[in-house]
Design an enzyme around this catalytic site. Structure first.
Site, PDB file in Angstrom:
ATOM      1  N   HIS A 112       0.879  -1.179   0.000  1.00 35.25           N
ATOM      2  CA  HIS A 112       0.000   0.000   0.000  1.00 35.25           C
ATOM      3  C   HIS A 112       0.906   1.216   0.000  1.00 35.25           C
ATOM      4  CE1 HIS A 112      -3.162   2.782   0.547  1.00 35.25           C
ATOM      5  NE2 HIS A 112      -2.783   3.133   1.766  1.00 35.25           N
ATOM      6  N   ASP A 153       1.435   4.886   0.150  1.00 43.47           N
ATOM      7  CA  ASP A 153       1.177   6.294   0.422  1.00 43.47           C
ATOM      8  C   ASP A 153       2.377   7.074  -0.118  1.00 43.47           C
ATOM      9  OD1 ASP A 153      -1.209   5.856   2.134  1.00 43.47           O
ATOM     10  OD2 ASP A 153       0.251   4.869   3.418  1.00 43.47           O
ATOM     11  N   ASP A 206      -7.864   2.192   1.721  1.00 38.31           N
ATOM     12  CA  ASP A 206      -7.694   2.970   2.950  1.00 38.31           C
ATOM     13  C   ASP A 206      -8.421   4.302   2.899  1.00 38.31           C
ATOM     14  OD1 ASP A 206      -6.796   3.387   5.506  1.00 38.31           O
ATOM     15  OD2 ASP A 206      -4.801   4.067   4.924  1.00 38.31           O
ATOM     16  N   HIS A 228      -5.287  10.109   0.229  1.00 35.68           N
ATOM     17  CA  HIS A 228      -5.942  10.347   1.512  1.00 35.68           C
ATOM     18  C   HIS A 228      -5.005  10.949   2.563  1.00 35.68           C
ATOM     19  CE1 HIS A 228      -4.686   6.123   1.013  1.00 35.68           C
ATOM     20  NE2 HIS A 228      -4.260   6.195   2.257  1.00 35.68           N
TER      21      HIS A 228
END
Length: 927
Positions: A14, A16, A126, A353
């Protein structure tokens, strides 16, 4: 031996792009991860797949540093071993506009198009809550599933599953339905997206690992197909996974362990789904939880980011794209697809996000401000070039009423509804180029000596408008011709403000500044006007009275409804973090209701009145010393005992109330220099309307939400997300509060259904899994926030109240014409339209907007087909008629989808739009 269960192990990370470290720190780790991934794919044929986190930007980020790996990376994407798309970035859905969500999906598909393959997994691992229209959007894009991590179950610290009996679904699989009825198979990461990370290859460790993880997955699975996500946030790939899978297979002969991908897993799932799946409907916002883990307060973290984002995405989708489409339809300029894609991509790099939510370290958000500026600068340039190309082609010479000394200018309405409002423009009455004089200083002196003269604003019919004029003196300027070097000049400028009335939706109207002598005896335009008596303003629709404490009482003249005490300010402490607001236990709520304001009428004209109030307040300087200790020791925010400091600092609130002629809304702008830390500031709007629910503008819907949270909710705050507005109605009367980049609100259970809009929240730490100080999240210094009060009668959509709110965010585009008949000649003295002559007023696309429950969303050009794209969505549950009249040549009209494909041919540009449906039409243009 027959296998009873299948363990689908999906390798991923994941990613980010930025979060608890700055972007480039994460970037370096990404390069290392991708290098190792490619080596592993080369060396281990049993390492079959890798999921690239649903976002195509990872490829861009990697190749930016490793361009020599392009062929190698792209080969694995084409072979389907690296799963690519469908998004450009993993966005926060509620803090980005509907069109931004669609551009994200569209650009993700565009990025994948050259490979002939794209992941059709609706991936939301997420997101801090999920938009209610996601199933409809996904279905229109040919995606029949959604994989998500939040929204329908409680999660705690480090996303641990809470033991509760109130799950909205007993399984990790469910049907997710949009308001229009579109459905997808929903799969919840019930054990989070790292439940298959670091699989042991050692048999003893593997036995303990799989005994626990298999049981945890079976707890929520509705089928024998169990999902294990082999990776986590920024997780390096597991290079010995093949060996670990062999170990697991030997230990558990009744379980088939496969290195899988989402395509294979979802196909197996769909073939064995039981018939008793729960259907969850609409928004997934974790409402059936204790209320602490929704992360909704990221909507108020670093409000300045939300303001920049609203401005930037509005500039792209509601200004630059429509103007570029107008220019392309007129044949005066090609549609700049690549430039707009660049601007959108730059903007969307701020939409993940952890970025737009304002919940990263300070370095991340400093870089975001630069990205916002870059995207907006490109959008401004595109809009300016498009508007200039259009005005250069306008036949201003044909307007006999203006005369030769007129200074024409064009007002563009790029919103989807007819528009009335005060327009302000700076016009050049005369200019001289540098070669025309000895030096710029002499030119400036010469122009300064010219008398300004008296002017009037006149439309093409010869009717005059009341206008406010201000002499701006002499200014430097320049032109950038396409065929020669830059042309600097000195110019005499004047600022003009006047009421533009009924400018057509998706159209324009040209006015002129004409000498007063030439306008003598001209008929005055029939317009509303604003009157002032004391501190009360009134137009044809509203009466606004400013009270001694700075609040306003607004009377809706249509219904007689009166709303008193609007726009008091509330201040409370905040000992939470960037994710979560928490008021100190037992602390006092401060308000301005008992203060006395300094009230001044700043501006008064028939077109507009501006009242100013100044409130001189004192609020606590920060939280007390206990807060510093609790943060350092990582005391959970729900257990903190800190209070507010006894030290006070000044908070001076300067508020401008603006009422324009013909307007049904009161515009509000509040400025202040924030010197307080660890606090929240809100504006309060007591509606006095009885209702157990309210409406909030969300992504392609106005969502109905309950005022009172579910029984499981224990968080004292029930703040929620909004896009453009929130409204309360009793079915007869309604009050809406629109905003510009203020994404958090709450409807208070105070007996008045007060709408509380968050104007600022000051935090000092990131929160989450570590100790990360974020002093810039305190948002110290000068702040300005903008919002509007809109009373209405009946349905908010049909009454036009919601249309006013949508228009409130869209700026007017106003440009002095550069055609050959103006006093300021066009470059080379000729129009630049290749012989095209446009009328001075026009409309490119009209539709039956009056009293319609439909909302207009976008006008742009499709890159693949060159079709014109127009989109609407139904705000109500009943079918609505859409009748469109294109003012351009179209060979055919098609119903389209969110990917701008031609789906089905329409006999005419008319459709019956089902309740809550997003409908897109594309127009095949005549050659």
């Amino acid at each position: 031996m027959a296998k009873h269960k299948t363990a689908h192990i999906i390798s991923h990370t994941h990613w980010d792009r930025e979060w608890y470290m700055p972007y480039e720190h994460h970037h370096l780790l990404l390069i290392e991860l991708m290098d190792k991934l490619l080596d592993t794919l080369d060396q281990d044929p049993e390492y079959r797949y890798f999921h690239l986190d649903g976002q195509t930007i990872i490829r861009e980020d990697y190749l930016q540093v490793r361009p020599e790996q392009r062929e190698r990376l792209d080969r694995y994407i084409r072979e389907g071993r690296i799963h690519f798309g469908p998004w450009y970035v993993l966005q926060d859905e509620f803090l980005t506009s509907g069109e931004a969500n669609l551009r994200n999906l569209l650009i993700g598909h565009m990025d994948a198009r050259p490979f002939g393959i794209i992941s059709k997994t609706g991936y939301f691992p997420d997101s801090f809550g999920n938009m209610g229209q996601a199933p409809q959007i996904l279905q229109q894009a040919g995606i029949t599933n959604a994989i998500f991590g939040r929204g329908v179950k409680p999660t705690g610290f480090n996303n641990e599953v809470s033991e509760m009996d109130t799950y909205e679904s007993p399984y990790s699989e469910m049907v997710w339905r949009s308001p229009d009825g579109s459905e997808v198979l929903g799969v919840l990461f019930a054990n989070w997206y790292c439940n298959g990370m670091e699989v042991p290859a050692d048999p003893e460790a593997a036995k303990a690992y799989w005994d626990k993880n298999l049981a945890d997955a079976e707890k929520f699975a509705s089928t024998p197909h169990l999902l294990f996500m082999n990776g986590c946030d920024h997780q390096p790939i597991q290079t010995d996974l093949s060996a670990a899978i062999h170990t697991a297979s030997d230990l558990y002969p009744d379980v088939e362990f496969v290195h899988s991908n989402f395509d294979e897993y979802l196909k197996a799932l769909e073939d064995s789904i039981p018939s008793n799946l729960v259907t969850v409907e609409g928004e997934l916002r974790s409402q059936h939880t204790d209320g602490w883990g929704t992360l909704v307060n990221t909507a108020s973290a670093r409000v300045y980011l939300k303001q920049l984002n609203q401005s930037g995405q509005t500039l792209l989708e509601k200004v630059a794209e429509p103007l570029a489409a107008f220019a392309a339809l007129a044949g005066v300029q090609a549609y700049p697809h690549s430039l707009l894609t660049y601007a959108w991509k730059t903007l969307m790099q701020n939409h993940p996000h952890d970025s737009i939510c304002g919940c990263s370290v300070d370095e991340v958000h400093r870089e975001m401000v630069t990205r916002f500026a870059k995207s907006s600068q490109m959008a401004e340039a595109i809009a300016a070039q498009s508007a200039a190309a259009l005005t250069e082609a306008m036949d201003v010479a044909g307007v006999a009423a203006w005369g030769l000394d007129a200074v024409p200018f064009t007002v563009f309405n790029t919103s989807g509804w007819s528009r009335t409002g005060t327009v302000t423009v700076e016009l050049i009455t005369v200019k001289k180029y540098f070669p025309e004089g000895p030096n710029p200083q002499a030119l400036a002196r010469e122009l300064a000596q010219e008398p300004l003269g008296e002017w009037q604003v006149m439309d093409e019919e010869g009717k005059v408008y009341p206008a406010g004029l201000a002499d701006l003196g002499v200014h430097f300027g320049y032109e950038l011709p396409k065929d020669r070097f830059r042309q600097p000049y000195m110019a005499r400028k004047i600022r003009v403000s006047f009421p533009a009335a009924d400018v057509a939706a998706l159209g324009y109207r040209t006015y002129a500044l004409v000498p007063a002598a030439a306008a003598a005896g001209a008929e005055a335009a029939a317009l509303d006007s604003v009157h002032v008596q004391g501190y009360t303003m009134e137009n044809a629709k509203l009466i606004v009275a400013v009270a001694d404490n700075g609040t306003v009482t607004v009377t809706d003249k249509q219904s007689g409804a009166v709303y008193a005490g609007l726009n008091a300010y509330e201040n409370t402490g905040d000992i939470g973090n960037e994710y979560v607001y928490r008021q100190p236990e037992g602390s006092e709520v401060l308000t301005t209701e008992g203060l006395t304001a300094e009230i001044t009428c700043l501006e008064q004209s028939p077109a507009r009145v501006v009242m100013q109030t100044v409130l001189r307040w004192e609020v606590p300087a920060s939280a007390d010393e206990t807060f510093l200790t609790e943060k350092r020791q990582m005391v959970p925010f729900t257990e903190r005992t800190a209070q507010r400091s006894a030290q006070m600092v000044p908070l001076v609130l300067t508020t401008l109330y603006t009422l324009e002629a013909g307007s049904g809304m009161l515009q509000v702008s509040t400025s202040f220099n924030n010197q307080a830390k660890d606090q929240r500031l809100r504006a309060l709007f007591p509606t006095g309307l009885e209702s157990d629910h309210h409406y909030a503008d969300s992504v392609f819907e106005v969502a109905r939400r309950n005022n009172r949270p579910a029984a499981e909710w224990i968080n004292p705050s029930n703040a929620q997300h909004q896009q453009v507005f929130v409204s309360v109605t009793d079915g007869v009367h309604g009050l809406a509060v629109a905003n510009k980049g203020l994404n958090e609100y709450e409807v208070l259970l105070d007996g008045k259904n007060t709408i509380a809009v968050t104007l600022l929240r000051s935090s000092s730490e990131l929160g989450d899994w570590g100790v990360f100080e974020t002093p810039e999240a305190q948002c110290l210094g000068e702040q300005t926030v903008e919002y509007a009060i809109i009373p209405y009668t009946g349905d908010g959509a049909v009454s036009g109240a919601y249309a006013q709110a949508y228009q409130y965010q869209v700026p007017w585009t106003v440009l002095q014409t550069q055609g050959p008949a103006t006093r300021v000649p066009a470059v080379n003295g000729q129009p630049h339209s290749g012989g095209v002559n446009l009328p001075v007023s026009g409309q490119w696309l009209s539709w039956n907007s009056e009293a319609s429950p439909l909302a207009f969303s976008t006008l742009k050009m499709a890159e693949e087909t060159g079709d014109l794209v127009a989109r609407w969505y139904n705000l109500g549950g009943e079918p609505a008629e859409l009748k469109v009249q294109p003012a351009f040549g179209a060979e055919a009209v098609y119903e389209s989808d969110v990917l701008e494909r031609r789906v089905s041919k329409l006999a005419a540009a008319e459709q019956n739009v089902d309740g809550y449906k997003i409908v897109t039409q594309v127009y095949q243009l005549e050659k």
